[in-house]
Design an enzyme around this catalytic site. Structure first.
Site, short mmCIF file in Angstrom:
data_model
loop_
_atom_site.label_atom_id
_atom_site.label_comp_id
_atom_site.label_asym_id
_atom_site.label_seq_id
_atom_site.Cartn_x
_atom_site.Cartn_y
_atom_site.Cartn_z
CE1 TYR A 171 -21.46 18.73 2.44
CE2 TYR A 171 -19.18 18.07 2.75
CZ TYR A 171 -20.21 18.49 1.93
OH TYR A 171 -19.97 18.67 0.59
CE1 TYR A 220 -24.80 16.81 -0.68
CE2 TYR A 220 -24.58 19.17 -1.09
CZ TYR A 220 -24.01 17.92 -0.83
OH TYR A 220 -22.65 17.82 -0.71
#
Length: 390
Positions: free
Chosen positions: A336, A286
């Site tokens: 994203y 991430y």
């Protein structure tokens, strides 16, 4: 060999990036339909639905009605920010493993971008939204998550000598991988000089240290490993998972910026999977910021604490490096979608569908999710190979 556990059998992705005119609910519905179709399942085959709560507007559990799902055995909404995707998959895997459900869709969708607004203001909170301690933080200049991550990065720099150039090496490596992903928003190569000359967002974070903002939706279908074997796509087997929520984000004398929830979730997931960091072929980390990648790799044990900077600067994370990281361009270059970005790339890599960005080995892939400014973390281990029963 006895097949055991759960597997990801379907992956659905809408258009991603500057996609306008569709609500989060519609994007979520499109993603679930695409995931079911990818698996070779009808929507009526699904008996579970887990929805991730976005920031600009959640699809909600009402999504089940939009999709026409009936007689569900599992219906819930989850939110642990960027750790939610792995939380959804692990919950679905546990339900499937227990027999409480047989095929569960996990979906995230969001649409924070507007044509008339800059991407930088997509998740901006108005002054009226700050109150209590938040109001004090705002008065001190902490008006966005950028400032908090910058504070964490500066703490790490002060303690371990980490440099902006080392963070830049992560940005450069990630963009190099993005060149092989046709869905990535930013595919042009960048240099360390480009990184250093990009504008400050909040010092010590440059623009190229920060992720993009996207509209879109991504869904996966989780079912039993045995059932997945007979479906349309190669199964991506779930070997292990773990979560970590330290709950001590900014205490006096605490370790904010030095250690994260990854130090709890990583070992737990690897223990369940029966692996060590040495067994991992690639990582999908991430990457809301370059710093998040650096500190997560340290906490997972791929390098010693404080050595994340030199590890990144060595070229280990880039194409041709010892540990391919964020092979689709991550959230820094790609799209994203909270934790669904690294999860979707892990599925693609495990299936061997990465094309020119396919990592040399894909036997063991580690995926991370991060949220709450380094305070919530989840880890998943997946593989194209079934996990043998003990």
């Amino acid at each position: 060999m006895t097949m055991t556990g759960a597997a990801i059998a379907g992956l659905g992705m809408t258009e991603l990036g500057k996609v306008y005119g569709r609500s989060p609910r519609r994007l979520a519905a499109d993603a679930v339909r695409a995931a079911a179709d990818d698996a070779g399942l009808a929507l009526s085959d699904l008996d579970g639905l887990i929805v991730s709560h976005g920031l600009s507007g959640s699809p909600g559990i009402e999504l089940a009605g939009v999709l026409g799902l009936r007689d569900l055995r599992l219906l819930t909404q989850m939110n642990s920010y960027g750790a939610t995707a792995i939380g959804m998959v692990s919950h679905a895997a546990a339900m499937v493993g227990s027999g409480a459900a047989s095929a569960v869709a996990c979906v995230f969708a969001d649409a924070p971008l507007r044509p008339e607004r800059s991407s930088g203001s997509a998740y901006h909170r108005d002054a009226a939204e700050w109150h209590g301690i938040g109001g004090l933080q705002a008065a001190l200049g902490f008006r966005s998550v950028n400032a908090f991550y910058a504070l964490a990065a500066r703490r790490h720099m002060e303690r371990y000598g980490t440099t902006s150039e080392q963070l830049g090496a992560i940005a450069v490596a990630t963009r190099a991988w993005a060149g092989g992903n046709p869905l990535a928003q930013m595919r042009e190569p960048i240099s360390l000089r480009d990184h250093q000359e990009s504008r400050w967002v909040v010092e010590p974070l440059h623009l190229l240290d920060c992720c993009l903002v996207s509209n879109g939706g991504i869904a996966v279908i989780v079912t039993s490993a045995e059932r997945a074997r007979d479906l349309a796509r190669p199964p991506v087997h779930v070997w292990g998972w773990g979560q970590g929520h330290p709950g001590r984000r900014m205490e006096r004398g605490g370790d904010f910026g030095l250690t994260t929830g990854a130090a709890l979730s990583g070992p737990a997931a690897m223990k369940m999977a029966g692996i060590t960091p040495a067994d991992v072929d690639s990582c999908q980390i991430y990457d809301c910021y370059t710093f998040t990648v650096l500190v997560t790799l340290e906490d997972y044990g791929f390098c010693a604490k404080g050595e994340g900077g030199p590890f990144a600067a060595s070229g280990a994370l880039a194409p041709g490096g010892a540990l391919p990281v964020n092979t689709g361009g991550g959230q820094l270059s790609g799209y994203y979608m909270w934790g669904m970005t690294p999860l979707s790339e892990a599925v693609i890599q495990a299936r061997g569908q990465g094309g020119e960005r396919q990592a040399p080995r894909n036997d063991v892939i580690l995926v991370s999710g991060n949220g709450g400014i380094l305070d919530h973390h989840a880890t998943l281990v997946v593989s194209p190979h079934a996990k043998e029963s003990p």
